[in-house]
Motif scaffolding. Structure first.
Motif, short mmCIF file in Angstrom:
data_model
loop_
_atom_site.label_atom_id
_atom_site.label_comp_id
_atom_site.label_asym_id
_atom_site.label_seq_id
_atom_site.Cartn_x
_atom_site.Cartn_y
_atom_site.Cartn_z
N SER A 83 6.49 -1.73 6.81
CA SER A 83 7.16 -2.50 7.86
C SER A 83 8.53 -1.93 8.20
CB SER A 83 7.30 -3.97 7.41
OG SER A 83 8.05 -4.04 6.20
N THR A 84 9.08 -1.11 7.29
CA THR A 84 10.38 -0.48 7.55
C THR A 84 10.25 0.96 8.03
OG1 THR A 84 10.57 0.21 5.23
CG2 THR A 84 11.50 -1.94 5.83
N GLY A 85 9.00 1.43 8.18
CA GLY A 85 8.78 2.77 8.70
C GLY A 85 8.53 3.84 7.65
N GLU A 86 8.55 3.48 6.37
CA GLU A 86 8.29 4.47 5.32
C GLU A 86 6.81 4.88 5.34
OE1 GLU A 86 8.57 5.00 0.43
OE2 GLU A 86 9.15 3.10 1.38
N GLU A 87 6.56 6.19 5.27
CA GLU A 87 5.19 6.69 5.31
C GLU A 87 4.56 6.67 3.91
OE1 GLU A 87 5.00 10.57 6.98
OE2 GLU A 87 5.40 9.89 9.03
N ILE A 102 0.84 -1.21 0.00
CA ILE A 102 0.00 0.00 0.00
C ILE A 102 0.87 1.26 0.00
CG2 ILE A 102 -1.65 1.36 1.36
CD1 ILE A 102 -2.89 -1.31 2.27
N VAL A 103 1.93 1.25 0.79
CA VAL A 103 2.82 2.43 0.84
C VAL A 103 3.42 2.69 -0.54
CG1 VAL A 103 5.00 3.31 1.76
CG2 VAL A 103 3.31 2.30 3.30
N GLN A 104 3.83 1.63 -1.24
CA GLN A 104 4.38 1.81 -2.58
C GLN A 104 3.28 2.24 -3.57
OE1 GLN A 104 7.68 1.85 -3.17
NE2 GLN A 104 7.73 1.55 -0.94
N ALA A 105 2.08 1.68 -3.40
CA ALA A 105 0.97 2.04 -4.29
C ALA A 105 0.53 3.48 -4.10
CB ALA A 105 -0.20 1.10 -4.06
N SER A 106 0.79 4.06 -2.92
CA SER A 106 0.39 5.45 -2.66
C SER A 106 1.14 6.43 -3.57
CB SER A 106 0.62 5.80 -1.19
OG SER A 106 2.01 5.91 -0.88
N LYS A 107 2.21 5.96 -4.19
CA LYS A 107 2.97 6.80 -5.12
C LYS A 107 2.44 6.71 -6.55
CE LYS A 107 7.07 5.54 -2.40
NZ LYS A 107 8.37 4.80 -2.42
N LEU A 108 1.45 5.84 -6.75
CA LEU A 108 0.94 5.55 -8.08
C LEU A 108 -0.48 6.10 -8.25
CD1 LEU A 108 2.01 1.78 -8.22
CD2 LEU A 108 3.28 3.75 -9.13
#
Length: 529
Positions: free
Chosen positions: A474-478, A438-444
């Motif tokens: 899980s690594t803390g990236e927002e 989800i965090v990665q998808a938030s950039k898309l």
């Protein structure tokens, strides 16, 4: 509008009320209408109806085009547009009979029925007219064009002061500017206040942006107290500054030779459009819809009435209800209406291996279903051929859609935005992987809607919905933005399906506009200024 100059301020900005409803104007033309008159051609007019609880209620009608089979109607229809609702409209053509007193007494020339969302997503819709018996009305056709009426222009101003009056006894002034607009009652309302610049007679305030509708009701020629207009301030462009006298009315009255209390300088003034969701849709942006369905064992045996996948005698269950409630609205915003439908958590024939990313039509190279009804049919058809298993992994189908969204990442204009609907009965097994996805998808250009069916504990779903706090990987990236909307189906079991759709889709327009505006991506075909 007016501005006032002060020597102290609290630094707050107050903006007047904004439009909360999007108003759409519909223009209608027709070609090759049936000729119902003997001595001349038909005299057509168009009536627009909307569906209210299954009944057609008239919203308005055009003027009559005398002796014309290809009318271009001058009178427009206006309607409030709500993305999260199905707004059914009917356009009916009639040949005017001057002796008629009731609408049905005029000769019927054909009609066209569709949802407002279809018109908006096409911007210009051309369709054949149909008679009451379902047959074509000859070669008659109708063209409907949609345009947003809301004024979404914004104005950005950069101002400074020069040789202002000294107001403080022990030092120089602490100046700030206030902008006011005049209401219909003649009273002045605060629109914007700049920051305070301490101890100076030559301040330079930070640039600020306000909606043009707030500043001057959208009228660039509206007078302001120091005898100027937005149109006049707009001359401050390309390095050209515009200077105004700063007048103190009290001093002006007392002193015969009073000239001014310094100068206010407009260093730059730029009017642009603050693009709305409807701008992007009217501009040709397609909402690409994908469904992900939970087929894990916790749903129960689909042959048993206790199962969440059991299709009752009425032909429905909570999964189908969720698919139809959301899909029937979103499908209007995809021209080909071909939607991928994926399943997860089931064992598949012939080797009965568990899959967390399979096409429910069992065609991995073409997982597309024709319309929402096609999704419902593929769902019902696949149930007898799979074995419910587990675990409940979300990340594979999120990453599946994200791969397609990533291909649109470099789009210079807003052409596609992806929406994934996940329907599940509860606990997520791959929470860390799902958070990362989800965090990665938030950039898309992508949003995720989760509908929880059954009575399970949905605390994990609430956690993924970033309304309460920013979601982290899980690594803390927002997450760069909130793209998840979670709704428990049980809250809407006894409510109309329209209520579920409103709640589920409430955040999607904002998410679409937020994504494109953050990246300065304009609509593919923006409306002219």
């Amino acid at each position: 509008m007016a501005y006032t100059l002060g020597s102290t301020a609290d630094g707050q900005t107050r903006v007047g009320p904004q439009h909360c409803v999007t108003r759409v104007e519909l223009s209608v033309t027709a070609t090759s209408l049936l000729d119902r008159d003997v001595a001349s051609k038909s005299d057509p007019f168009c009536v627009m109806f909307h569906d209210v609880d299954g009944n057609w209620v008239e919203l308005g009608r055009t003027e009559t085009a005398v002796n014309n089979l290809n009318p271009v109607f001058g009178k427009k229809f206006q309607v409030d547009y709500h993305f999260e609702e199905i707004q059914k409209l009917r356009f009916a053509m009639f040949d005017e009979d001057k002796c008629a007193t009731q609408l049905y007494e005029h000769d019927f020339l054909g009609e066209f029925i569709c949802n407002l969302g279809v018109i908006v997503s096409n911007k210009k819709l051309h369709r054949p007219l149909i008679l009451a018996n379902g047959k074509p009305a000859g070669k008659g056709s109708i063209t409907i064009t949609a345009q947003e009426l809301s004024d979404n222009r914004i104005i950005t101003l950069t101002l400074s002061g020069r040789k202002l009056d000294k107001k403080d006894f022990f030092g120089k002034s602490d100046p700030y500017l206030e902008f006011h607009k005049q209401g219909e009652d003649g009273k002045w309302m605060l629109v914007h206040r700049t920051e305070v610049i301490k101890n100076t007679l030559d301040p330079s305030w930070k640039s600020f942006t306000v909606p043009l509708i707030s500043l001057c009701n959208g009228d660039v020629h509206r007078n302001i107290k120091f005898q100027t207009t937005v149109a006049k301030m707009s001359e401050a462009q390309n390095g050209v500054e515009v200077e105004f006298d700063c007048i103190n009315p009290k001093k002006q009255k007392k002193k015969k030779n009073y000239k001014n209390s310094g100068f206010i300088i407009v260093k730059s003034c730029k009017i642009t459009r603050d693009y709305t969701f409807l701008d992007y849709i009217l501009g040709g942006c397609q909402l690409m819809f994908t469904v992900g369905i939970d087929f894990t064992a916790s749903n129960g045996n689909p042959r048993e009435p206790s199962s969440l996948h059991y299709i009752n005698p009425l032909g429905s269950n909570e999964y189908l209800a969720a698919i139809l409630a959301v899909g029937q609205i979103i499908q209007d915003y995809d021209t080909d209406k071909m939607f991928p439908a994926l399943g997860f958590g089931a064992q598949l024939p012939p080797d009965w291996k568990v899959s967390h990313e399979f096409a429910i039509n069992f065609n991995p190279t073409n997982p597309f279903c024709s319309g929402v009804e096609g999704i419902a049919q593929a769902y019902s058809a696949c149930l007898p051929h799979i074995r419910f298993y587990g675990p409940t992994n979300f990340s594979p189908i999120i990453n599946h859609v994200a791969r397609f969204a990533a291909q649109a990442l470099q789009q210079e204009k807003a052409a596609q935005y992806f929406t994934l609907l996940i329907i599940t009965d509860g606990v997520i097994s791959d929470m860390d992987e799902t958070r990362d996805a989800i965090v990665q998808a938030s950039k898309l250009p992508m949003s995720i809607i989760i509908i929880g069916v059954g009575n399970a504990d949905f605390a994990a779903m609430e956690f993924l919905d970033g309304d309460a706090s920013v979601l982290r990987s899980s690594t803390g990236e927002e997450a760069v933005r909130d793209i998840v909307q979670f709704v428990p189906f049980r809250d809407f079991r006894n409510a109309p399906k329209e209520t579920l759709a409103k709640s589920v889709l409430a955040e999607l327009p904002q998410q679409v506009t937020q994504y494109f505006k953050q990246r300065n991506v304009p609509p593919a075909n923006p409306a002219p200024e």
